[in-house]
Scaffold this active site. Structure first.
Site: not given
Ligand SMILES: [Zn+2]
Length: 341
Positions: A171, A201
């Site tokens: 998520g 990320e």
């Protein structure tokens, strides 16, 4: 320049970062949608191809959620899992650690024991019928907060299916600090599961440090921003903590602006163990073979170099030593034969 794609297509491979629902190809989605005619997802292949052409990231999320909505019964879970393995077999993927978010299904009312039985049944059948060895990573959907963390840890530790090897966290990263999940990772690690959170990320290197220090990460999902911190790169290299790199995904989510800017070369130059992965392949219009081709180009690799990448994934996996040795020898045999022609 030689076309490396035929070599890559036949190369035995392992994949370490690939999501269960995110691997639902249009073919699989059509089968699921046919079982649930009330869904808004089209069932004919042409309309479905249009549906899968993403206009932007919000559209991706919308399609992803509509696929989640098609997973309503244990039979759907079984079908999805086995058919994902079929798509893997076609790419000569021999081993995969599939990231599953059981919370998405149990919250929607699928019985938790029936859910575990469905994935296990698919795992056994995939190994027997397709020659694909599957293992599971149960991940916390970070956006769903601590309730989801508690539920995922409980399912992982109390119901622990035979194929479960690791515990993850996915998520969004922005606004979802990693350290709050420490107690849940502690429980999973104490139960013998390996820690593989997504980190770095869409946020900076500090998130990766948090994943290492607070969540006991043994591998990092993405880790894209590690290249902004030389000390972190050195730490990852020294402690042999692999990165699960997913180039096309990074472009699709705009974690990296374009492929030419992808930092995979800097990771390799710093001595970090890099593995190549596809993340949510049909949703990002890719597959593992394409990710190998992309990475080979970015790293300027020949066949031996590509075989080395494939072996990195085997070494970084949580497969037992005999299983690792078997796939490594398949890779070596295949490469030697290919190069002798
Ligand atoms: Zn992922």
């Amino acid at each position: 320049m030689t076309d490396l794609r035929p070599f890559i297509a036949g190369l035995p491979k392992a994949e370490l970062h690939v999501h269960h629902v995110g691997s639902a190809s249009p073919r699989i989605v059509a089968e699921l949608a046919a079982n649930h005619p009330d869904s808004k997802v089209p069932t004919d292949p042409e309309a479905l191809a249009d549906y899968f052409t993403f206009t932007d990231f919000a559209h991706f999320v919308e399609v992803y959620l509509s696929v989640v909505d098609l997973i309503r019964t244990p039979e759907d879970v079984r079908l999805l899992t086995f058919e994902v393995a079929r798509d893997m077999a076609r790419q000569n993927i021999r081993y995969a650690e599939l990231t599953i978010t059981p919370f998405s299904s149990t919250r929607r009312g699928i019985d938790e024991k029936a859910f575990m039985a469905a994935i296990e049944d698919a795992r056994v059948a995939a190994e027997r019928e397709l020659g694909v060895v599957l293992r599971w990573c149960f991940d916390i959907p970070g956006e769903a907060g601590l309730e989801a963390a508690e539920e995922t840890a409980r399912l992982a530790v109390d119901l622990r299916p035979e194929g479960l090897v690791s515990f993850g966290l996915g998520g969004p990263e922005i606004g979802v600090p990693r350290p709050q999940f420490k107690p849940y990772f502690d429980r999973a690690i104490a139960a013998g599961l390996r820690s593989v959170p997504h980190a770095g990320e869409t946020t900076g290197p500090q998130t990766i440090w948090d994943a290492l220090n607070d969540l006991g990460a043994e591998r990092i999902g993405h880790g894209t921003s590690s290249v902004r911190d030389p000390k972190l790169l050195a730490h990852l290299a020294e402690h042999r903590i692999p990165l699960e790199v997913c180039p096309t995904s990074n472009i699709a989510t705009r974690a990296v602006t374009d492929l030419e800017q992808h930092p995979v070369k800097e990771m390799v130059s710093a001595g970090v163990l890099v593995t190549v992965n596809s993340d949510d392949p049909p949703m990002f219009g890719t597959d593992l073979n394409n990710e190998y081709a992309v990475t080979a180009r970015l790293l300027d690799l020949d066949e031996r170099g590509i075989a080395g990448l494939a072996k990195n994934a085997v070494q970084a996996s949580f497969l037992d030593p005999a299983g690792k040795a078997r796939i490594v020898s398949e890779i070596d045999t295949y490469t030697a034969e290919w190069l002798s022609h």
